[in-house]
Design a protein around this motif. Structure first.
Motif, PDB file in Angstrom:
ATOM      1  N   LYS B  35       0.434  -1.170   0.232  1.00  0.00           N
ATOM      2  CA  LYS B  35      -0.371   0.074   0.333  1.00  0.00           C
ATOM      3  C   LYS B  35       0.738   1.414   0.006  1.00  0.00           C
ATOM      4  N   PRO B  36       1.962   1.454   0.736  1.00  0.00           N
ATOM      5  CA  PRO B  36       2.567   2.377   1.044  1.00  0.00           C
ATOM      6  C   PRO B  36       3.311   3.004  -0.778  1.00  0.00           C
ATOM      7  N   ILE B  37       3.901   1.783  -1.000  1.00  0.00           N
ATOM      8  CA  ILE B  37       4.428   2.153  -2.665  1.00  0.00           C
ATOM      9  C   ILE B  37       3.391   2.091  -3.511  1.00  0.00           C
ATOM     10  N   ILE B  38       1.969   1.979  -3.649  1.00  0.00           N
ATOM     11  CA  ILE B  38       1.249   1.643  -4.222  1.00  0.00           C
ATOM     12  C   ILE B  38       0.256   3.644  -3.650  1.00  0.00           C
ATOM     13  N   LEU B  39       0.525   3.772  -3.076  1.00  0.00           N
ATOM     14  CA  LEU B  39       0.016   5.259  -2.337  1.00  0.00           C
ATOM     15  C   LEU B  39       1.047   6.026  -3.324  1.00  0.00           C
ATOM     16  N   PHE B  40       2.255   6.184  -2.602  1.00  0.00           N
ATOM     17  CA  PHE B  40       2.959   7.162  -3.211  1.00  0.00           C
ATOM     18  C   PHE B  40       3.282   7.724  -4.861  1.00  0.00           C
ATOM     19  N   HIS B  41       3.542   6.366  -5.969  1.00  0.00           N
ATOM     20  CA  HIS B  41       3.361   6.172  -6.784  1.00  0.00           C
ATOM     21  C   HIS B  41       1.745   6.794  -7.184  1.00  0.00           C
ATOM     22  N   LEU B  42       0.685   7.097  -6.346  1.00  0.00           N
ATOM     23  CA  LEU B  42      -1.105   7.874  -6.684  1.00  0.00           C
ATOM     24  C   LEU B  42      -0.258   9.059  -6.176  1.00  0.00           C
ATOM     25  N   LEU B  43       0.349   9.941  -5.548  1.00  0.00           N
ATOM     26  CA  LEU B  43       0.423  11.602  -5.064  1.00  0.00           C
ATOM     27  C   LEU B  43       0.873  12.003  -6.281  1.00  0.00           C
ATOM     28  N   SER B  44       1.672  11.588  -7.256  1.00  0.00           N
ATOM     29  CA  SER B  44       1.889  12.249  -8.549  1.00  0.00           C
ATOM     30  C   SER B  44       0.114  11.931 -10.050  1.00  0.00           C
ATOM     31  N   GLY B  45      -0.376  11.088  -9.534  1.00  0.00           N
ATOM     32  CA  GLY B  45      -1.496  11.663 -10.405  1.00  0.00           C
ATOM     33  C   GLY B  45      -2.115  10.449 -10.984  1.00  0.00           C
ATOM     34  N   PRO B  46      -3.522   9.881 -10.896  1.00  0.00           N
ATOM     35  CA  PRO B  46      -4.003   8.571 -11.815  1.00  0.00           C
ATOM     36  C   PRO B  46      -3.270   8.045 -12.647  1.00  0.00           C
ATOM     37  N   LYS B  47      -3.380   6.874 -12.663  1.00  0.00           N
ATOM     38  CA  LYS B  47      -2.628   5.836 -13.327  1.00  0.00           C
ATOM     39  C   LYS B  47      -2.795   4.313 -13.973  1.00  0.00           C
ATOM     40  N   ARG B  48      -2.895   4.383 -14.827  1.00  0.00           N
ATOM     41  CA  ARG B  48      -3.895   2.660 -15.038  1.00  0.00           C
ATOM     42  C   ARG B  48      -2.951   1.728 -14.801  1.00  0.00           C
ATOM     43  N   TYR B  49      -3.887   0.622 -14.591  1.00  0.00           N
ATOM     44  CA  TYR B  49      -3.245  -0.312 -13.823  1.00  0.00           C
ATOM     45  C   TYR B  49      -2.037  -1.459 -14.009  1.00  0.00           C
ATOM     46  N   SER B  50      -2.404  -1.013 -15.184  1.00  0.00           N
ATOM     47  CA  SER B  50      -0.783  -1.164 -16.398  1.00  0.00           C
ATOM     48  C   SER B  50       0.422  -0.351 -16.360  1.00  0.00           C
ATOM     49  N   GLU B  51       0.392   0.308 -15.613  1.00  0.00           N
ATOM     50  CA  GLU B  51       1.154   1.815 -15.490  1.00  0.00           C
ATOM     51  C   GLU B  51       1.255   1.312 -13.736  1.00  0.00           C
ATOM     52  N   LEU B  52       1.124   1.340 -12.959  1.00  0.00           N
ATOM     53  CA  LEU B  52       1.214   0.963 -11.412  1.00  0.00           C
ATOM     54  C   LEU B  52       2.140  -0.433 -12.446  1.00  0.00           C
ATOM     55  N   LYS B  53       1.910  -1.593 -12.667  1.00  0.00           N
ATOM     56  CA  LYS B  53       2.504  -2.756 -12.558  1.00  0.00           C
ATOM     57  C   LYS B  53       4.144  -2.100 -13.115  1.00  0.00           C
ATOM     58  N   LYS B  54       3.882  -1.158 -13.797  1.00  0.00           N
ATOM     59  CA  LYS B  54       5.032  -1.354 -14.247  1.00  0.00           C
ATOM     60  C   LYS B  54       6.253  -0.656 -13.652  1.00  0.00           C
ATOM     61  N   LEU B  55       5.045   0.705 -12.882  1.00  0.00           N
ATOM     62  CA  LEU B  55       6.224   1.342 -12.270  1.00  0.00           C
ATOM     63  C   LEU B  55       6.582   0.448 -10.683  1.00  0.00           C
ATOM     64  N   ILE B  56       5.890  -0.676 -10.078  1.00  0.00           N
ATOM     65  CA  ILE B  56       6.141  -0.995  -9.210  1.00  0.00           C
ATOM     66  C   ILE B  56       6.409  -3.082  -9.253  1.00  0.00           C
ATOM     67  N   PRO B  57       7.618  -2.585 -10.888  1.00  0.00           N
ATOM     68  CA  PRO B  57       8.111  -4.513 -10.683  1.00  0.00           C
ATOM     69  C   PRO B  57       7.633  -5.437 -10.252  1.00  0.00           C
ATOM     70  N   ALA B  58       8.188  -5.248  -9.047  1.00  0.00           N
ATOM     71  CA  ALA B  58       7.889  -6.944  -8.057  1.00  0.00           C
ATOM     72  C   ALA B  58       6.768  -7.193  -7.313  1.00  0.00           C
ATOM     73  N   VAL B  59       6.224  -6.422  -7.374  1.00  0.00           N
ATOM     74  CA  VAL B  59       4.846  -6.084  -7.121  1.00  0.00           C
ATOM     75  C   VAL B  59       3.495  -8.113  -8.212  1.00  0.00           C
ATOM     76  N   THR B  60       3.254  -8.264  -7.223  1.00  0.00           N
ATOM     77  CA  THR B  60       2.387  -9.527  -8.220  1.00  0.00           C
ATOM     78  C   THR B  60       0.946  -8.844  -8.661  1.00  0.00           C
ATOM     79  N   GLU B  61       0.620  -9.090  -9.519  1.00  0.00           N
ATOM     80  CA  GLU B  61      -0.827  -8.765 -10.226  1.00  0.00           C
ATOM     81  C   GLU B  61      -1.982  -9.090  -9.069  1.00  0.00           C
ATOM     82  N   LYS B  62      -1.777 -10.281  -8.032  1.00  0.00           N
ATOM     83  CA  LYS B  62      -2.827 -10.835  -6.779  1.00  0.00           C
ATOM     84  C   LYS B  62      -2.449  -9.560  -6.133  1.00  0.00           C
ATOM     85  N   MET B  63      -1.182  -9.471  -5.650  1.00  0.00           N
ATOM     86  CA  MET B  63      -0.926  -8.638  -4.563  1.00  0.00           C
ATOM     87  C   MET B  63      -1.457  -6.869  -5.162  1.00  0.00           C
TER      88      MET B  63
END
Lengths: 119, 119
Positions: B35-63
């Motif tokens: 959650k901290p990483i996701i929130l951090f990236h959302l701070l800089s604006g809306p993101k597509r699901y696939s964008e978040l995946k690219k921004l956070i390479p270590a996260v699995t889709e499930k998580m």
DNA sequence: ACAAGTACTTACCCCAAAGTATGTATCATG
DNA sequence: CATGATACATACTTTGGGGTAAGTACTTGT
């Protein structure tokens, strides 16, 4: 002098260095089950070990000590032991730990503005 | 009408209501591994699901999905799905989630003032 | 000589959170 | 008709953070 010593710095950094973003970095320092509660109580001033235990009835001694230790290693918490018996040990926020106050204050504000009800 | 229904409200409250102090309450909402990483990236604006995946390479889709869902249920994150194919889904901080910004900003400040180095 | 009080330590166990792997729906395009 | 792209879902396994229980050290009080 070719020996590479597994120094304590690398050890101390291990937990912290897994952070990939600033927010996660902070979370690795103040997150977990018990650190938030401990820090919250230390906000209102130094506390004896036994005081913390009373303030946080659900915590076990193992967990309390363990997290106090980790926060000492992270230099967030200062431990002062008076050499008497029975022991008299006081924990307080270190200078570094005091810098967490803005973060924790904002958290308290946020919680108060929502559906959180103490106790 | 004597049946007791296990309604969704009690479910939604379960995680949150275990908080015993305001700081823990906040942690129960924004803590955890991702959650901290996701929130951090959302701070800089809306993101597509696939964008978040690219921004956070270590996260699995499930998580990623799991925590986005939890934050939706906690009304911290807003999901907008355009009805096209292939799907186009955007995640952003909700109005409530925006109120987390002071907390997260203070965290970034704290990390920057210390030995945290991005990447 | 034994309990009480304080601040720990240590061995062991358990479960929930996280990870792995694979499957699903829809449509455009070659 | 098979592949790619996107956004999920779900069954199963693993792991480490947390919990349990018991012990230690040192001195004062009765």
């Amino acid at each position: 002098m070719t020996a590479i010593k597994e120094n304590s710095t690398s050890n101390a950094n291990r937990r912290a260095s897994k952070a990939t973003c600033p927010v996660s970095f902070v979370m690795s320092k103040i997150g977990g089950h018990w650190k938030p509660i401990i820090l919250f109580h230390l906000l209102s001033g130094p506390k004896r070990y036994s005081e913390l235990k009373k303030l946080i009835p659900a915590v076990t001694e193992k967990m309390l000590i363990q997290h106090l230790k980790e926060m000492q290693e992270d230099v967030l918490v200062f431990r002062k032991a008076e050499n008497v018996v029975p022991p008299f040990v006081t924990y307080s926020l270190s200078a570094e730990g005091e810098q967490l106050r803005p973060i924790l204050d904002e958290m308290v504000k946020w919680a108060d503005a929502r559906d959180f009800k103490p106790q």
